[in-house]
Motif scaffolding. Sequence first.
Motif, PDB file in Angstrom:
ATOM      1  N   LEU A   1       0.868  -1.180   0.000  1.00 24.64           N
ATOM      2  CA  LEU A   1       0.000   0.000   0.000  1.00 24.64           C
ATOM      3  C   LEU A   1       0.895   1.217   0.000  1.00 24.64           C
ATOM      4  O   LEU A   1       1.754   1.373   0.873  1.00 24.64           O
ATOM      5  CB  LEU A   1      -0.914   0.031   1.225  1.00 24.64           C
ATOM      6  N   GLY A   2       0.719   2.060  -0.982  1.00 27.93           N
ATOM      7  CA  GLY A   2       1.482   3.302  -1.039  1.00 27.93           C
ATOM      8  C   GLY A   2       0.614   4.466  -0.615  1.00 27.93           C
ATOM      9  O   GLY A   2      -0.586   4.491  -0.895  1.00 27.93           O
ATOM     10  N   THR A   3       1.198   5.410   0.083  1.00 30.25           N
ATOM     11  CA  THR A   3       0.418   6.573   0.493  1.00 30.25           C
ATOM     12  C   THR A   3       1.284   7.816   0.487  1.00 30.25           C
ATOM     13  O   THR A   3       2.467   7.777   0.833  1.00 30.25           O
ATOM     14  CB  THR A   3      -0.191   6.377   1.895  1.00 30.25           C
ATOM     15  N   ASP A   4       0.703   8.908   0.064  1.00 32.08           N
ATOM     16  CA  ASP A   4       1.343  10.217   0.183  1.00 32.08           C
ATOM     17  C   ASP A   4       0.707  10.896   1.392  1.00 32.08           C
ATOM     18  O   ASP A   4      -0.500  11.168   1.390  1.00 32.08           O
ATOM     19  CB  ASP A   4       1.098  11.060  -1.069  1.00 32.08           C
ATOM     20  N   VAL A   5       1.482  11.124   2.412  1.00 30.50           N
ATOM     21  CA  VAL A   5       0.911  11.666   3.655  1.00 30.50           C
ATOM     22  C   VAL A   5       0.761  13.186   3.537  1.00 30.50           C
ATOM     23  O   VAL A   5       1.496  13.956   4.136  1.00 30.50           O
ATOM     24  CB  VAL A   5       1.768  11.279   4.882  1.00 30.50           C
ATOM     25  N   THR A   6      -0.238  13.592   2.752  1.00 32.15           N
ATOM     26  CA  THR A   6      -0.486  15.023   2.527  1.00 32.15           C
ATOM     27  C   THR A   6      -1.313  15.634   3.645  1.00 32.15           C
ATOM     28  O   THR A   6      -1.599  16.812   3.652  1.00 32.15           O
ATOM     29  CB  THR A   6      -1.222  15.228   1.195  1.00 32.15           C
ATOM     30  N   GLY A   7      -1.710  14.833   4.596  1.00 39.23           N
ATOM     31  CA  GLY A   7      -2.455  15.290   5.767  1.00 39.23           C
ATOM     32  C   GLY A   7      -2.516  14.140   6.742  1.00 39.23           C
ATOM     33  O   GLY A   7      -2.562  12.984   6.337  1.00 39.23           O
ATOM     34  N   PRO A   8      -2.519  14.421   8.044  1.00 42.08           N
ATOM     35  CA  PRO A   8      -2.421  13.347   9.028  1.00 42.08           C
ATOM     36  C   PRO A   8      -3.730  12.637   9.347  1.00 42.08           C
ATOM     37  O   PRO A   8      -3.725  11.573   9.956  1.00 42.08           O
ATOM     38  CB  PRO A   8      -1.899  14.083  10.265  1.00 42.08           C
TER      39      PRO A   8
ATOM     40  N   LEU B   1      -4.669 -13.902   7.471  1.00 43.71           N
ATOM     41  CA  LEU B   1      -4.365 -15.173   6.804  1.00 43.71           C
ATOM     42  C   LEU B   1      -2.868 -15.483   6.867  1.00 43.71           C
ATOM     43  O   LEU B   1      -2.443 -16.558   6.444  1.00 43.71           O
ATOM     44  CB  LEU B   1      -4.809 -15.141   5.343  1.00 43.71           C
ATOM     45  N   GLY B   2      -2.077 -14.527   7.387  1.00 36.93           N
ATOM     46  CA  GLY B   2      -0.650 -14.752   7.541  1.00 36.93           C
ATOM     47  C   GLY B   2       0.243 -13.963   6.607  1.00 36.93           C
ATOM     48  O   GLY B   2       1.473 -14.141   6.612  1.00 36.93           O
ATOM     49  N   HIS B   3      -0.318 -13.089   5.794  1.00 36.74           N
ATOM     50  CA  HIS B   3       0.469 -12.352   4.809  1.00 36.74           C
ATOM     51  C   HIS B   3       1.033 -11.054   5.414  1.00 36.74           C
ATOM     52  O   HIS B   3       0.560 -10.578   6.444  1.00 36.74           O
ATOM     53  CB  HIS B   3      -0.377 -12.075   3.574  1.00 36.74           C
ATOM     54  N   LYS B   4       2.052 -10.506   4.765  1.00 42.21           N
ATOM     55  CA  LYS B   4       2.738  -9.327   5.309  1.00 42.21           C
ATOM     56  C   LYS B   4       2.516  -8.103   4.417  1.00 42.21           C
ATOM     57  O   LYS B   4       2.354  -8.209   3.197  1.00 42.21           O
ATOM     58  CB  LYS B   4       4.233  -9.594   5.469  1.00 42.21           C
ATOM     59  N   VAL B   5       2.531  -6.943   5.055  1.00 41.28           N
ATOM     60  CA  VAL B   5       2.253  -5.668   4.380  1.00 41.28           C
ATOM     61  C   VAL B   5       3.498  -4.792   4.374  1.00 41.28           C
ATOM     62  O   VAL B   5       4.234  -4.738   5.369  1.00 41.28           O
ATOM     63  CB  VAL B   5       1.114  -4.913   5.098  1.00 41.28           C
ATOM     64  N   THR B   6       3.727  -4.128   3.262  1.00 47.77           N
ATOM     65  CA  THR B   6       4.695  -3.029   3.242  1.00 47.77           C
ATOM     66  C   THR B   6       3.925  -1.738   2.981  1.00 47.77           C
ATOM     67  O   THR B   6       3.241  -1.606   1.965  1.00 47.77           O
ATOM     68  CB  THR B   6       5.766  -3.212   2.150  1.00 47.77           C
ATOM     69  N   LEU B   7       4.001  -0.827   3.930  1.00 46.67           N
ATOM     70  CA  LEU B   7       3.424   0.505   3.751  1.00 46.67           C
ATOM     71  C   LEU B   7       4.513   1.398   3.199  1.00 46.67           C
ATOM     72  O   LEU B   7       5.556   1.602   3.836  1.00 46.67           O
ATOM     73  CB  LEU B   7       2.917   1.060   5.083  1.00 46.67           C
ATOM     74  N   ILE B   8       4.296   1.891   1.993  1.00 42.49           N
ATOM     75  CA  ILE B   8       5.271   2.784   1.370  1.00 42.49           C
ATOM     76  C   ILE B   8       4.860   4.231   1.624  1.00 42.49           C
ATOM     77  O   ILE B   8       3.801   4.674   1.194  1.00 42.49           O
ATOM     78  CB  ILE B   8       5.377   2.540  -0.148  1.00 42.49           C
ATOM     79  N   ILE B   9       5.689   4.930   2.367  1.00 41.67           N
ATOM     80  CA  ILE B   9       5.472   6.361   2.573  1.00 41.67           C
ATOM     81  C   ILE B   9       6.073   7.085   1.372  1.00 41.67           C
ATOM     82  O   ILE B   9       7.275   7.013   1.119  1.00 41.67           O
ATOM     83  CB  ILE B   9       6.152   6.849   3.871  1.00 41.67           C
ATOM     84  N   GLY B  10       5.225   7.752   0.618  1.00 43.49           N
ATOM     85  CA  GLY B  10       5.678   8.404  -0.609  1.00 43.49           C
ATOM     86  C   GLY B  10       6.332   9.741  -0.340  1.00 43.49           C
ATOM     87  O   GLY B  10       5.829  10.775  -0.786  1.00 43.49           O
ATOM     88  N   ASP B  11       7.444   9.717   0.393  1.00 46.54           N
ATOM     89  CA  ASP B  11       8.114  10.983   0.686  1.00 46.54           C
ATOM     90  C   ASP B  11       8.677  11.621  -0.590  1.00 46.54           C
ATOM     91  O   ASP B  11       8.775  12.843  -0.694  1.00 46.54           O
ATOM     92  CB  ASP B  11       9.227  10.791   1.722  1.00 46.54           C
ATOM     93  N   PHE B  12       9.009  10.780  -1.579  1.00 46.54           N
ATOM     94  CA  PHE B  12       9.508  11.296  -2.862  1.00 46.54           C
ATOM     95  C   PHE B  12       8.342  11.704  -3.764  1.00 46.54           C
ATOM     96  O   PHE B  12       8.345  12.799  -4.333  1.00 46.54           O
ATOM     97  CB  PHE B  12      10.366  10.223  -3.556  1.00 46.54           C
TER      98      PHE B  12
END
Length: 399
Positions: A42-49, A68-79
Motif C-alpha cells: 500500500l502506497g500513500t502520500d501523507v499530505t495530511g495526518p 491469513l498470515g500475509h505481510k504488508v509493506t506501507l510505502i510512505i511516498g516521501d519522494f
Amino acid sequence: MTKIDIDPQKIEEILNRGVHEVYTKEELREKLLSGKQLHLKLGTDVTGPLLHLGHSVVHRKLRDFQELGHKVTLIIGDFTTLVGDHSDKVDVRTESSTEQIKKDEQEYKQQFFKTVLEEQTEIRHNSEWLKDLDFNDVINLAKQFTISQLLEREAFMIRYKAQKPIGLDEFLYPLMQGYDSVALKCDVEFGGTDQTFNLLAGRKLMPVFGLEPQSAMVMKLLTGSDGRPMGKSLKNYIPVSDNPNDIFGKIMSTVDEVMFDYFELVTRIPMTEVLEMKQAIEEDGENPMKFKKILAKDIVTFYHGPKKAVEAEKEFEKTVQNKEVTKANTIEVSTHGKMPVLEFLKQAGVSKSNSHIKEVVKQGGVEVDRKKVTDFTQVIDFKEGSVIKFGKRAYYRIK
C-alpha cells in the motif's frame, strides 16, 4: 515460519467483500491458495495526518490478508509527495515540504495501526530507490506509457478540456508508483477506484524488469455520512481517531441509504447477516435505527473495544434519544452576559467558521435552555448554569 491460512471460504470472502475489481481474481485466488506468504503493498502520500473510515476500507482489507498470515509493506511516498498524485484532482495539487511530510507521517502511522497489524507491517520510503534513478532510467520508464493513456484519466481530461495546466511532472507520478512495485517485488497492491491506473502501472512495469506482475485489488469507495462523496471539505467523514462517543454518534447520523455500504466496507459482520437486516427493513418494516446501532457498536468495538462501545451506546441513548444533558457530553464555558447568539457561539468556540455557525442556527440546530433559536442576531442574556445545544450532540454549560 508464519503459517498461512488457505481456507477457501475465507479467501472467497476476501476476494469479493467490498471489492470493485481484481486484476485478476483467478490469478490472486491461485496465489492465496498456494500457501506462499504474499507481499502486500500500500502506497500513500501523507499530505495530511487525518485518517477516516473512507481510508479504513483499504486498511481493513489489508488486515484481512494479514489475518491469513500475509505481510504488508506501507510505502510512505516521501519522494512522490513532492510531485503529488492527481488521480482524483481536477486542479494542481499543492506540494508539501519535507518537514511537513515527516510531521504528517508520524501522525499517519499512529492512526494507520489502529486498523492494520503493526507486527506484520514494514514501513519503507520510496525515496530509498527513486532518488537513485538517473535520467536514462526515467526515459526507459516513460517509454512504457503513452500520452494518450495518461490523458484518458478523468482528472487530466477535465483539466485538458478546460485548458488548465498539466505539469509534465504529474505524468511521472504513475511511473514512480509503478516502479515502487518493481523495487519491492510486490505480489499484490491495493487502492480505491481512483487509484486504478496507478495500480495497473505497477502491473505493467514489473514484466519489463523480468518480474511476475503483481495482482491489483481495487476497493469500492465509501460514501460520506450524508450520502455525498466523502471529503474533508464536505465535513461528512468520520475520523478513526475520534473518541467512542463521537464515532457512535456520527455513525447514527449517517443517512439510512448508505448504512449497508458501511456494513459491507467497514465491518466484518457476515454478509448473510447484513442481507437479513436489509430484508427486515425492506420487507418487514423494521426501524433502521435498530440496525444502525449494531453498525455503530461494531465499529466502536473495533477501534476502542467492547466496553467503550457499550458505554457509547448508552451515552447516545441518554443524550440523543432521551435528550439528557450529562457531564460526559457537556463542555463548560465562561462566556456570559447579554450578546447576540452568533457572538456567544463564537466566543464559546463552537466553530471557527462564522458561516457554519449561522447555518446551524438557521437550520434550528441551536437551543438555549431547551428553547430553539433560529436568528443568529437575537440578543440573549446568557447566564451562569444555562445549557446551550449546538448541532446534534454538542452541549455547552456556562460556569
